[in-house]
Design an enzyme around this catalytic site. Structure first.
Site, PDB file in Angstrom:
ATOM      1  N   GLU A  34       1.840  -0.608  -5.031  1.00  0.00           N
ATOM      2  CA  GLU A  34       0.832   0.397  -5.357  1.00  0.00           C
ATOM      3  C   GLU A  34       1.512   1.744  -5.211  1.00  0.00           C
ATOM      4  O   GLU A  34       1.860   2.156  -4.103  1.00  0.00           O
ATOM      5  CB  GLU A  34      -0.368   0.326  -4.410  1.00  0.00           C
ATOM      6  CG  GLU A  34      -1.481   1.244  -4.882  1.00  0.00           C
ATOM      7  CD  GLU A  34      -2.043   2.181  -3.825  1.00  0.00           C
ATOM      8  OE1 GLU A  34      -3.103   2.752  -4.071  1.00  0.00           O
ATOM      9  OE2 GLU A  34      -1.413   2.367  -2.762  1.00  0.00           O
ATOM     10  N   ASP A  52       0.831  -1.209   0.000  1.00  0.00           N
ATOM     11  CA  ASP A  52       0.000   0.000   0.000  1.00  0.00           C
ATOM     12  C   ASP A  52       0.868   1.263   0.000  1.00  0.00           C
ATOM     13  O   ASP A  52       1.841   1.350   0.755  1.00  0.00           O
ATOM     14  CB  ASP A  52      -0.878  -0.010   1.262  1.00  0.00           C
ATOM     15  CG  ASP A  52      -1.913   1.092   1.256  1.00  0.00           C
ATOM     16  OD1 ASP A  52      -2.702   1.133   0.300  1.00  0.00           O
ATOM     17  OD2 ASP A  52      -1.940   1.901   2.200  1.00  0.00           O
TER      18      ASP A  52
END
Ligand code: TEU
Length: 548
Positions: free
Chosen positions: A270, A209
């Site tokens: 990401e 993330d």
């Protein structure tokens, strides 16, 4: 053309990975949110769909200030989702179904309820407990003003003041998500340990993330007047908190950790960065295995821009010997049926109050063509749950059910991301559409019109988008042309894309051209809509095979 298979061979280079937003996938116990037992009951569906792997969004204990991206304990499972034992059974079940399994790792921030943050608040400024996070003294008299001008991605300042002190803590996202201090070796060690914890339990990898956020400029300078609007990646290189050089050192060290496990385990980054060339730096040899390329998702339905996006990404990834990873939708952006149902210029947002009208029929037509385009490109692809059903963004959710912090922190100016997170319709004529047991109340209401889009209904319709995805994934698996490799563009009319994957397999997309005739002596393997008088109509894609 660079030889993109030269480095880092592996399954992920052309894998199709299905994203499960766990809260909204399948709710076995009827408490309104999806759970691990629900996922286990749907593995057969995923195998039949034909994907290679699944990625599950955060399933850790969390107050859910940001849908689980606010983690309280990285080594446990939220009770509403299940138990650690069930997680281990799911991993084993997935493997039995021939599916690899990735989980979400959230290293940039914890929840404010994480033990570490609670200890930090209870400890004095300058203490080792505070050194795990980013505390700074405020500016101005009494430290009453934020330490600098950094903005939260969800709106407002990125700093929150500690009550009764001149100290402020940094949160690039919600105040309930304090940023960790990655200069601190204790933080680094902790995450290596967390990675090992899950590798020991058999996961095949991690989605990282906000992989571009961990390292901050130690001088904490102002971003300055060009501070970007929320939810848009900044254009600027050498930004004080996005995409800094220091993150790469962290990923190199993680690569050593994962390599030691063998078994082809992977990291996917990401990272919302301004160009594919910046993205490629995350997947250089010795760093991460793959990184989501969000350019396709940001690209409007326009042939020239699609082609330029594809070329740029193939080129950037090719330079470092990595393979591109395409995405059309995820849990953060407007679903692409809706995006494509708007004007040609609209990208992945914004979700403001003033929305252009949407033509969902047009959007679905293009989404079907877009799927064949994405799945024909060299590289890997991610499918976001529900895109195979043609779900659209639910834009009329009542204010009082919205949970996304962007809605609250923008004073309602931005509707937020709940509209792409509405629970899946599986079967039946009325909510909860098999998402949970009859009579249960999904955490977000489902549109009644989704009774026409349940997996059950679509499964029985050979012309449905679900059957299109299944056929595409089957053909993609069967034909070697779709493996890791390159593409070559062929001449097509303006407004069309035409390329071959090898001498025998072609993909033709009529983005906005007049209907055109497909290349001679080719047989249609699959089309997103019927040909009309032998011509490929606008908003249609086809896969073709010709004699070698
Ligand atoms: O998203 C990171 C992120 O930067 C996004 O907010 C992005 O800027 C935006 O969606 C673009 O439209 C990740 C998760 O995917 C998201 O769900 C979390 O809210 C966020 O991190 C914080 O953990």
């Amino acid at each position: 053309m660079p030889d993109r298979t030269a480095q880092q061979p592996g399954w992920w280079r052309d894998a199709v990975i299905y994203q499960i937003y766990i809260r909204s996938f399948a709710d076995a116990d009827g408490n309104g949110v999806g759970d691990i037992a629900g996922i286990r009951s749907r593995l057969g569906y995923l195998r039949e769909l034909g994907v290679d792997a699944i990625w599950i969004t955060p399933w850790y204990p969390s107050p859910m200030a940001d849908g689980g991206y606010d983690v309280v304990d990285y080594r446990a499972i939220a009770p509403e989702f299940g138990t650690l034992a069930e997680a281990e059974e799911l991993i084993a079940d997935a493997h039995r179904h021939g599916l690899r399994m990735l989980i979400d790792l959230v290293p940039n921030h914890t929840s404010d309820r994480h033990r570490w943050f609670q200890e930090a608040l209870a400890s004095p400024p300058g203490s080792p407990q505070r050194a795990r996070y980013v505390f700074r003294t405020g500016t101005g008299p009494g430290g009453d003003t934020e330490p600098n001008d950094w903005r939260s991605t969800f709106g407002g300042s990125a700093w929150t003041r500690v009550p009764g002190e001149d100290q402020w803590y940094l949160h690039l996202f919600a105040p309930e998500q304090p940023d960790l201090n990655w200069e601190n070796p204790e933080v680094r060690d902790e995450f290596v340990d967390v990675i090992r914890f899950w590798l020991d339990r058999g996961v095949d990898g991690f989605r990282i993330d906000v992989a571009n956020a961990l390292v901050k400029d130690p001088m904490f300078p102002d971003v300055g007047p060009e501070a970007p609007d929320v939810l848009e990646p900044p254009e600027r290189v050498d930004h004080p908190h996005w995409d800094r050089e220091g993150v790469h050192e962290i990923y190199k060290s993680w690569r050593h950790v994962i390599e030691a496990y063998g078994g082809d385990r992977v990291f996917v980054a990401e990272a919302w960065v301004p160009t594919p060339y910046r993205l490629a730096r995350y997947v250089r040899p010795g760093e991460l295995h793959s990184a989501f390329n969000f350019d396709l998702l940001r690209c409007p339905w326009d042939a020239d821009r699609l082609r330029a996006t594809i070329d740029e990404n193939l080129d950037a990834m090719g330079e470092v010997g990595a393979s591109p990873t395409w995405v059309l939708s995820n849990h953060d952006v407007t679903r692409h049926v809706t995006r494509y149902g708007r004007s040609l210029t609209s990208g992945h947002g914004p979700r403001t109050e003033r929305l252009e009208p949407v033509d969902l029929e047009l959007g679905l037509r293009r989404a079907r063509a877009g799927a064949l385009l994405m799945l024909a490109l060299p590289g890997g692809a991610y499918i976001y749950q529900g895109e195979e059903l043609g779900l659209w963004e639910v834009e009329d959710l009542p204010d009082d059910v919205l949970q996304d912090p962007t809605f609250i922190r923008s004073d309602g100016r931005i509707r937020g991301r709940d509209g792409c997170r509405v629970p899946m319709p599986w079967s039946g004529d009325a909510p909860p559409f098999g998402f949970g047991p009859d009579g249960s109340q999904p955490w977000l209401p489902q549109p009644l019109a989704w009774k026409a889009l349940t997996a059950q209904v679509l499964r029985e319709d050979p012309g449905s988008i679900l059957e299109l995805y299944r056929s595409a994934l089957r053909i993609r698996r069967e034909l070697p042309a779709f493996r890791d490799g390159d593409l070559a563009w062929l001449d097509g009319p303006p407004g069309a894309l035409l390329f071959e994957r090898d001498a025998t397999v072609l993909c033709a997309v009529n983005v906005t051209a007049a209907p055109f005739r497909l290349p001679e002596q080719s047989e249609v393997l699959l089309a997103s809509a019927p040909l009309v008088d032998g011509l490929l109509p606008p908003g249609t894609a086809a896969w073709l095979r010709r004699a070698a």
